[in-house]
Design a protein around this motif. Structure first.
Motif, PDB file in Angstrom:
ATOM      1  N   ASN A 407      -4.868  10.629  -9.456  1.00 37.42           N
ATOM      2  CA  ASN A 407      -3.431  10.934  -9.367  1.00 37.42           C
ATOM      3  C   ASN A 407      -2.651   9.827  -8.647  1.00 37.42           C
ATOM      4  O   ASN A 407      -1.823  10.105  -7.774  1.00 37.42           O
ATOM      5  N   ASN A 408      -2.951   8.579  -9.014  1.00 35.98           N
ATOM      6  CA  ASN A 408      -2.249   7.431  -8.422  1.00 35.98           C
ATOM      7  C   ASN A 408      -2.357   7.419  -6.897  1.00 35.98           C
ATOM      8  O   ASN A 408      -1.363   7.345  -6.183  1.00 35.98           O
ATOM      9  N   TYR A 409      -3.613   7.533  -6.402  1.00 36.92           N
ATOM     10  CA  TYR A 409      -3.915   7.419  -4.968  1.00 36.92           C
ATOM     11  C   TYR A 409      -3.185   8.496  -4.153  1.00 36.92           C
ATOM     12  O   TYR A 409      -2.604   8.218  -3.107  1.00 36.92           O
ATOM     13  N   GLN A 410      -3.253   9.721  -4.648  1.00 33.72           N
ATOM     14  CA  GLN A 410      -2.521  10.818  -4.015  1.00 33.72           C
ATOM     15  C   GLN A 410      -3.047  11.132  -2.622  1.00 33.72           C
ATOM     16  O   GLN A 410      -2.272  11.464  -1.718  1.00 33.72           O
ATOM     17  N   PHE A 411      -4.362  11.044  -2.420  1.00 36.50           N
ATOM     18  CA  PHE A 411      -4.967  11.492  -1.162  1.00 36.50           C
ATOM     19  C   PHE A 411      -5.214  10.355  -0.182  1.00 36.50           C
ATOM     20  O   PHE A 411      -5.773  10.586   0.889  1.00 36.50           O
ATOM     21  N   ILE A 412      -4.846   9.123  -0.518  1.00 37.57           N
ATOM     22  CA  ILE A 412      -5.062   7.993   0.385  1.00 37.57           C
ATOM     23  C   ILE A 412      -3.859   7.877   1.318  1.00 37.57           C
ATOM     24  O   ILE A 412      -2.716   7.744   0.862  1.00 37.57           O
ATOM     25  N   THR A 413      -4.133   7.931   2.606  1.00 34.12           N
ATOM     26  CA  THR A 413      -3.075   7.781   3.606  1.00 34.12           C
ATOM     27  C   THR A 413      -3.108   6.417   4.278  1.00 34.12           C
ATOM     28  O   THR A 413      -2.117   6.015   4.889  1.00 34.12           O
ATOM     29  N   ASN A 414      -4.223   5.718   4.169  1.00 38.25           N
ATOM     30  CA  ASN A 414      -4.363   4.410   4.798  1.00 38.25           C
ATOM     31  C   ASN A 414      -4.971   3.464   3.761  1.00 38.25           C
ATOM     32  O   ASN A 414      -6.177   3.511   3.495  1.00 38.25           O
ATOM     33  N   PHE A 415      -4.153   2.612   3.182  1.00 33.74           N
ATOM     34  CA  PHE A 415      -4.635   1.731   2.127  1.00 33.74           C
ATOM     35  C   PHE A 415      -5.456   0.568   2.681  1.00 33.74           C
ATOM     36  O   PHE A 415      -6.234  -0.043   1.943  1.00 33.74           O
ATOM     37  N   GLU A 416      -5.279   0.243   3.957  1.00 36.57           N
ATOM     38  CA  GLU A 416      -6.145  -0.781   4.553  1.00 36.57           C
ATOM     39  C   GLU A 416      -7.594  -0.308   4.557  1.00 36.57           C
ATOM     40  O   GLU A 416      -8.520  -1.088   4.318  1.00 36.57           O
ATOM     41  N   TRP A 417      -7.768   0.975   4.840  1.00 35.98           N
ATOM     42  CA  TRP A 417      -9.134   1.545   4.782  1.00 35.98           C
ATOM     43  C   TRP A 417      -9.701   1.429   3.373  1.00 35.98           C
ATOM     44  O   TRP A 417     -10.876   1.068   3.197  1.00 35.98           O
ATOM     45  N   TYR A 418      -8.891   1.704   2.364  1.00 36.76           N
ATOM     46  CA  TYR A 418      -9.395   1.682   0.984  1.00 36.76           C
ATOM     47  C   TYR A 418      -9.760   0.267   0.555  1.00 36.76           C
ATOM     48  O   TYR A 418     -10.786   0.049  -0.109  1.00 36.76           O
ATOM     49  N   ILE A 419      -8.946  -0.720   0.922  1.00 32.27           N
ATOM     50  CA  ILE A 419      -9.277  -2.111   0.585  1.00 32.27           C
ATOM     51  C   ILE A 419     -10.582  -2.516   1.263  1.00 32.27           C
ATOM     52  O   ILE A 419     -11.441  -3.193   0.662  1.00 32.27           O
ATOM     53  N   THR A 420     -10.753  -2.087   2.510  1.00 36.76           N
ATOM     54  CA  THR A 420     -11.994  -2.402   3.222  1.00 36.76           C
ATOM     55  C   THR A 420     -13.195  -1.759   2.551  1.00 36.76           C
ATOM     56  O   THR A 420     -14.272  -2.370   2.437  1.00 36.76           O
ATOM     57  N   VAL A 421     -13.035  -0.521   2.071  1.00 35.93           N
ATOM     58  CA  VAL A 421     -14.126   0.169   1.371  1.00 35.93           C
ATOM     59  C   VAL A 421     -14.483  -0.577   0.088  1.00 35.93           C
ATOM     60  O   VAL A 421     -15.672  -0.768  -0.228  1.00 35.93           O
ATOM     61  N   LEU A 422     -13.492  -1.037  -0.639  1.00 33.07           N
ATOM     62  CA  LEU A 422     -13.766  -1.765  -1.879  1.00 33.07           C
ATOM     63  C   LEU A 422     -14.499  -3.074  -1.607  1.00 33.07           C
ATOM     64  O   LEU A 422     -15.409  -3.455  -2.361  1.00 33.07           O
ATOM     65  N   CYS A 446      -2.990  -3.557  -5.378  1.00 37.10           N
ATOM     66  CA  CYS A 446      -2.028  -4.567  -4.904  1.00 37.10           C
ATOM     67  C   CYS A 446      -0.761  -4.590  -5.752  1.00 37.10           C
ATOM     68  O   CYS A 446       0.328  -4.867  -5.235  1.00 37.10           O
ATOM     69  N   ILE A 447      -0.884  -4.306  -7.031  1.00 42.41           N
ATOM     70  CA  ILE A 447       0.306  -4.296  -7.884  1.00 42.41           C
ATOM     71  C   ILE A 447       1.169  -3.078  -7.586  1.00 42.41           C
ATOM     72  O   ILE A 447       2.397  -3.163  -7.519  1.00 42.41           O
ATOM     73  N   ARG A 448       0.545  -1.935  -7.370  1.00 41.28           N
ATOM     74  CA  ARG A 448       1.304  -0.695  -7.175  1.00 41.28           C
ATOM     75  C   ARG A 448       1.820  -0.543  -5.747  1.00 41.28           C
ATOM     76  O   ARG A 448       2.903   0.004  -5.553  1.00 41.28           O
ATOM     77  N   VAL A 449       1.039  -0.959  -4.754  1.00 38.18           N
ATOM     78  CA  VAL A 449       1.401  -0.741  -3.355  1.00 38.18           C
ATOM     79  C   VAL A 449       1.816  -2.089  -2.759  1.00 38.18           C
ATOM     80  O   VAL A 449       0.964  -2.928  -2.434  1.00 38.18           O
ATOM     81  N   GLN A 450       3.078  -2.281  -2.617  1.00 32.84           N
ATOM     82  CA  GLN A 450       3.578  -3.572  -2.137  1.00 32.84           C
ATOM     83  C   GLN A 450       3.282  -3.785  -0.659  1.00 32.84           C
ATOM     84  O   GLN A 450       3.084  -4.916  -0.214  1.00 32.84           O
ATOM     85  N   ALA A 451       3.211  -2.711   0.114  1.00 33.73           N
ATOM     86  CA  ALA A 451       3.008  -2.838   1.561  1.00 33.73           C
ATOM     87  C   ALA A 451       1.618  -3.334   1.920  1.00 33.73           C
ATOM     88  O   ALA A 451       1.402  -3.830   3.037  1.00 33.73           O
ATOM     89  N   ILE A 452       0.656  -3.233   0.997  1.00 33.99           N
ATOM     90  CA  ILE A 452      -0.728  -3.584   1.318  1.00 33.99           C
ATOM     91  C   ILE A 452      -1.080  -4.999   0.848  1.00 33.99           C
ATOM     92  O   ILE A 452      -2.202  -5.473   1.090  1.00 33.99           O
ATOM     93  N   ARG A 453      -0.149  -5.692   0.245  1.00 33.89           N
ATOM     94  CA  ARG A 453      -0.488  -6.986  -0.358  1.00 33.89           C
ATOM     95  C   ARG A 453      -0.915  -8.005   0.676  1.00 33.89           C
ATOM     96  O   ARG A 453      -1.855  -8.774   0.456  1.00 33.89           O
ATOM     97  N   SER A 454      -0.266  -8.038   1.828  1.00 27.13           N
ATOM     98  CA  SER A 454      -0.612  -9.027   2.852  1.00 27.13           C
ATOM     99  C   SER A 454      -2.042  -8.833   3.333  1.00 27.13           C
ATOM    100  O   SER A 454      -2.821  -9.792   3.417  1.00 27.13           O
ATOM    101  N   PHE A 455      -2.411  -7.567   3.625  1.00 26.69           N
ATOM    102  CA  PHE A 455      -3.773  -7.293   4.101  1.00 26.69           C
ATOM    103  C   PHE A 455      -4.794  -7.572   3.000  1.00 26.69           C
ATOM    104  O   PHE A 455      -5.863  -8.143   3.262  1.00 26.69           O
ATOM    105  N   ALA A 456      -4.467  -7.173   1.763  1.00 25.42           N
ATOM    106  CA  ALA A 456      -5.422  -7.346   0.666  1.00 25.42           C
ATOM    107  C   ALA A 456      -5.659  -8.822   0.366  1.00 25.42           C
ATOM    108  O   ALA A 456      -6.801  -9.238   0.133  1.00 25.42           O
ATOM    109  N   VAL A 457      -4.601  -9.625   0.384  1.00 24.44           N
ATOM    110  CA  VAL A 457      -4.765 -11.053   0.103  1.00 24.44           C
ATOM    111  C   VAL A 457      -5.593 -11.723   1.200  1.00 24.44           C
ATOM    112  O   VAL A 457      -6.419 -12.605   0.921  1.00 24.44           O
ATOM    113  N   THR A 458      -5.401 -11.308   2.449  1.00 23.45           N
ATOM    114  CA  THR A 458      -6.224 -11.851   3.542  1.00 23.45           C
ATOM    115  C   THR A 458      -7.696 -11.516   3.337  1.00 23.45           C
ATOM    116  O   THR A 458      -8.579 -12.365   3.546  1.00 23.45           O
ATOM    117  N   GLU A 459      -7.973 -10.273   2.922  1.00 20.76           N
ATOM    118  CA  GLU A 459      -9.364  -9.870   2.663  1.00 20.76           C
ATOM    119  C   GLU A 459      -9.953 -10.666   1.502  1.00 20.76           C
ATOM    120  O   GLU A 459     -11.113 -11.079   1.553  1.00 20.76           O
TER     121      GLU A 459
END
Length: 942
Positions: A407-422, A446-459
């Motif tokens: 459901n388009n990441y309905q239950f994720i509250t912390n996307f930094e955690w999800y990027i780390t899991v991936l 990264c395309i859908r959640v603009q706020a997480i792009r900085s953390f994801a690109v660093t990872e």
């Protein structure tokens, strides 16, 4: 004649029977094919004899050989000959062979119609039963049509043995000849109340199978089945009845309210696990259909869940699987009832049976909420470390991603955690079949959640650095595709773009489609670096970067992949242009220092007014949006475009071998040099030994030898040396994603302390803590072609091979023979009919006005005749003193009134409509009614 009989009996004494054939095959295992071919020759000689007993012996042996896989279709006539024998022992062999070798498309079946009809009408019940049993294996459409009436008459036989077989045989007839279902339905309904339990059970089985396609036809049988369910003790018949009620309940919700009590009684009382499972399934279906208006359904759900827990805790693997399967059905409508048993589902993840583990995974998918998502994913990742088998581990990985992305990441509250899991999933050492799934998920987030792009690109930059700095493959290669693309697309989020560019230039052997992505995104990062250097007038650094890129791209131009060659050559040209422009500007800037201001003003304005990096960055400008999954299929095909036509006609293959085949790569320079073997020197041999020993020492899969204790040095004497590593060595006791779990645990503990001080009257929801956090915007819109919508379904749900699709018949409609046509109807070809339609359309437009005037005149005439007839009928009824006859209601209406339990209110029509019907019924087909003796009713049934 007597001598011939004696001679035949003597020959039979020396013939091989079926026992001898089986014994011979077992004794000749080495030459089995040769022995069977010899037996086939003997069987063919036996079939040429006139004695039916000898032929039946040969047919029995052929039946056994057919079971072993040999073709015996050539003996079809002989099988029919043995079937026609007057002796039951020989007849039985023939019918057995027919059921084994014949099928519905056999051409010889047309010869058996009269013979089978004779057997069905036989006085011996075993001969009739034998014919029915064999016919069920090879019945065709023609046989079903010709023998349906004979089988239908057997339903009224005095012998329950024949009635039972005839009822079961009718189901096969319905599948091949659905038109027989209408006349046979009343007789089939009577068999549900047959005194013999075997016939009753057979009728229940047939009706339940018929109800698969159109259960609405069998709503009228609900009272009969309800009586059977409450009185019968046959578990298998109860299972069939309960399955049927599960299909009928969505059509008639009032039926579900009456079923709850007997079903719950059965759940409490039965010890049969199969019956318990079916009762729970039906209760779930009932509660779904009557969810509104059933106040105490929570107690029934809790009862079902408790019984299912008993099934899951059972040692029998089959019962455990069925319990998990039924639990997944409850999860769709009552998730909170199932979430209470999360510990049991997680315990099933440790089961030895892989199918049970996969079913438990499906349950976890529906049990996820914002509160327990991190906990469930952590346990699944721990389980993945211990799990064995690449197939199961790949399934675990894909299920983790499905759980998080639903459901388009309905239950994720912390996307930094999800990027780390991936990233942690990508670094696990197992088969890289699911690497593309992780890569696609990283790009989508990264395309859908603009706020997480900085953390994801660093990872992703760290992933690229780790990959290029280590000698072993510690990450899935498909994830590098996403890492390179993200670093290039969102290069503005990179903190150290120069370091990332150096890491990407040091890539090792990767698949060619990943290498092409590397080259494309290297150019994006290069454009960003050129802009920063150009603003600061660091022309020397730009030239240095251009030279390093040119050295790497020169190697990629020689690649065998056309895509890699094209991107490398394009990048080389772009970098060459930038390098020339930068060197020109560098020389002009050095000259400008020596020249006067007037000479500077004489320079062209365009050399000083724009930046080269702006032109370079314009090549990659624009933001990408998420694309719908079926967007490509929904693109309309332009007019005049034929996708099946050849763009270039294929070259005809010549038969002659005049032209040699080009097996070499066309895009690689061929270097044909004579290879001369040279003996390695002692220094080269020594280096190769050291390299081999180093690789063996660092290879965990290499078995090392155990040395002698005297030769080994003491542990205390081993010197401690410093390790010069490019990447800092960090020994982590826990995974990086666990720190987010600790943060959530601290939040929960602080919330509990506050709740102790303040007593709340109402309990907060399970996800209330997460709802208070600032919501992260997730883009849910997707790109589609103009005019296309997501609601269009491209899947075809109609199963062409479904044998029950012919049974989708509405039994409530009156029987009408559509094959018969009136005598005055003339058959004409389609072309003539189409021409006539065109002419009639034109005529209708002209005659509209005249028809309206004629209708008004007809209505006036009909009203006058109706008034006259009305007055005459009233006078005749008064004289006779008799009441007018009421029409008889149809049987189907009576059945509908029994189901609903409520009498249908008869709709009164107006007097004018009644009288019109009477006039029309008198005018139409009066001669036909008198001849046949049918009286038309005075009311219309709706």
């Amino acid at each position: 004649m007597a001598l011939k009989k004696v001679k035949g009996n003597i020959e039979r004494m020396f013939d091989k029977n079926l026992t001898d054939l089986v014994r011979g095959i077992r004794n000749n295992k080495e030459n089995e094919a040769k022995y069977i071919s010899e037996c086939m020759e003997g069987i063919k000689q036996e079939l040429r004899q006139d004695n039916l007993s000898v032929k039946s012996n040969a047919i029995a042996k052929l039946t056994y050989l057919q079971m072993l896989g040999y073709d015996v279709s050539w003996a079809g006539f002989n099988i029919i000959e043995v079937m026609s024998s007057s002796k039951f022992t020989l007849k039985r062999i023939g019918y057995l062979a027919a059921s084994q070798s014949f099928h519905c498309d056999s051409e010889l079946l047309m010869l058996t119609t009269n013979m089978i009809r004779k057997e069905l009408n036989s006085q011996n019940q075993y001969e009739s039963g034998l014919a029915l049993t064999s016919l069920s294996c090879y019945i065709s459409t023609d046989l079903a049509r010709d023998l349906s009436n004979d089988i239908l008459t057997l339903l009224s036989s005095t012998k329950p043995y024949i009635r039972k077989k005839a009822v079961l045989m009718m189901y096969k007839v319905f599948l091949k000849y659905p038109e027989a279902l209408r006349p046979a339905f009343p007789r089939l309904k009577e068999k549900l109340e047959d005194p013999d339990p075997g016939v009753q059970s057979a009728a229940v089985n047939v009706v339940c199978e018929l109800a698969r396609k159109n259960p609405k036809n069998y709503l009228s049988l609900a009272p009969v089945f309800f009586k059977l369910m409450t009185t019968s003790t046959n578990n298998w018949m109860l299972i069939k009845i309960i399955k049927l009620f599960g299909a009928l309940t969505p059509l008639e919700p009032r039926l579900g309210k009456k079923l709850i009590e007997p079903l719950t009684n059965l759940i409490h009382s039965t010890s049969a696990m199969s019956l318990l499972y079916e009762c729970i399934n039906t209760v779930i279906a009932v509660l779904i259909s009557i969810s509104s208006g059933m106040p105490n359904h929570a107690a029934s759900i809790q009862l079902c869940v408790q019984k299912l827990r008993i099934l899951i805790e059972d040692s029998d693997q089959n019962l455990k699987y069925l319990g998990l399967l039924a639990m997944s059905k409850i999860l769709k409508t009552h998730p909170k009832s199932v979430q209470a048993h999360k510990d049991l589902i997680l315990q099933c993840m440790e089961d030895k049976d892989e199918s049970i583990r996969l079913r438990a995974l499906d349950l976890l998918y529906g049990m996820v909420s914002k509160k327990n998502l991190m906990e469930i994913v952590k346990k699944l990742m721990v389980h993945m470390d211990k799990a064995e088998g690449t197939v199961y581990r790949d399934e675990l990985l894909s299920k983790i991603i499905l759980i998080c992305s639903q459901n388009n990441y309905q239950f994720i509250t912390n996307f930094e955690w999800y990027i780390t899991v991936l990233v942690e999933l990508a670094q696990m050492e197992f088969g890289s079949k699911q690497g593309h799934v992780i890569g696609a998920q990283l790009m989508d987030v990264c395309i859908r959640v603009q706020a997480i792009r900085s953390f994801a690109v660093t990872e992703m930059a760290q992933v690229l650095e780790i990959y290029t700095s280590t000698t072993q493959f510690t990450i899935m290669q498909e994830v590098l595709y996403a890492a390179a693309w993200l670093c290039g697309e969102f290069v503005s989020e990179l903190k150290k773009p120069e370091q990332t560019l150096e890491a990407m230039l040091k890539y090792k052997f990767v698949p060619q489609h990943i290498e092409s992505v590397f080259l494309q995104n290297i150019l994006k990062i290069f454009a960003h670096i050129v802009r920063t250097y150009e603003i600061d007038n660091r022309y020397d650094d730009i030239i240095r970067v251009c030279e390093s890129l040119t050295d790497k791209l020169n190697d990629s131009v020689k690649s065998g992949e056309l895509e890699v060659q094209e991107r490398a050559s394009t990048s080389l040209i772009v970098i060459g242009i930038v390098q020339e422009e930068i060197t020109a500007r560098k020389s002009s800037s050095s000259n400008n220092i020596m020249e006067t201001d007037s000479s500077m003003e004489s320079k062209p304005i365009n050399e000083q007014s724009y930046l080269i990096s702006d032109e370079l960055l314009s090549l990659f400008s624009g933001e990408l949006n998420p694309v719908a999954p079926k967007a490509q299929k929904k693109v309309p095909i332009p007019d005049g475009l034929d996708l099946d036509a050849w763009i270039n006609e294929p070259i005809e293959e010549s038969d002659t071998d005049s032209e040699p085949e080009m097996t070499e790569n066309l895009f690689v320079k061929s270097e044909r040099r004579s290879i001369v073997y040279q003996e390695p020197t002692e220094e080269e041999m020594k280096k190769s030994r050291e390299v081999r020993k180093y690789e063996q020492q660092n290879n965990p899969h290499y078995l090392k030898g155990v040395g002698n204790g005297a030769a080994e040095e003491a542990v205390e004497n081993i010197p401690v040396t410093e390790l010069n590593l490019n990447v800092p060595l960090k020994v982590l006791r826990q995974k990086r994603s666990d720190k987010y779990l600790n943060v959530n645990a601290d939040k929960k503990s602080s919330k509990k302390k506050k709740s102790k001080k303040k007593k709340h009257k109402s309990e907060s929801s399970s996800d209330g803590m997460f709802d208070k956090e600032p919501a992260i915007e997730v883009r849910r819109d997707m790109e589609l072609p103009e005019g296309a919508t997501l609601s269009d379904s491209d899947s075809d749900h109609a199963a062409k091979d479904d044998p029950h699709r012919a049974l989708d018949i509405d039994l409530h409609l009156p029987i009408y023979d559509y094959t018969q046509k009136p005598d005055n109807e003339v058959k004409e070809p389609k072309a003539k009919k189409e021409k006539e339609k065109k002419h009639t359309r034109k005529k209708v437009e002209k005659e509209n006005l005249t028809e309206q005037t004629e209708k008004l005149k007809r209505k006036n005439r009909e009203n006058e005749t109706e008034n006259k007839e009305k007055s005459s009928k009233k006078k005749s009824e008064k004289l006779k003193g008799k009441k007018p006859k009421q029409p008889k209601e149809s049987n189907l209406l009576e059945l509908d009134e029994e189901i609903g339990g409520v009498k249908k209110e008869k709709k009164e029509k107006s007097k004018d409509k009644k009288e019109k019907v009477k006039v029309k019924s008198k005018k139409s087909s009066s001669d036909y009614e008198e001849a046949v003796g049918i009286s038309t009713p005075s009311k219309e049934f709706q």
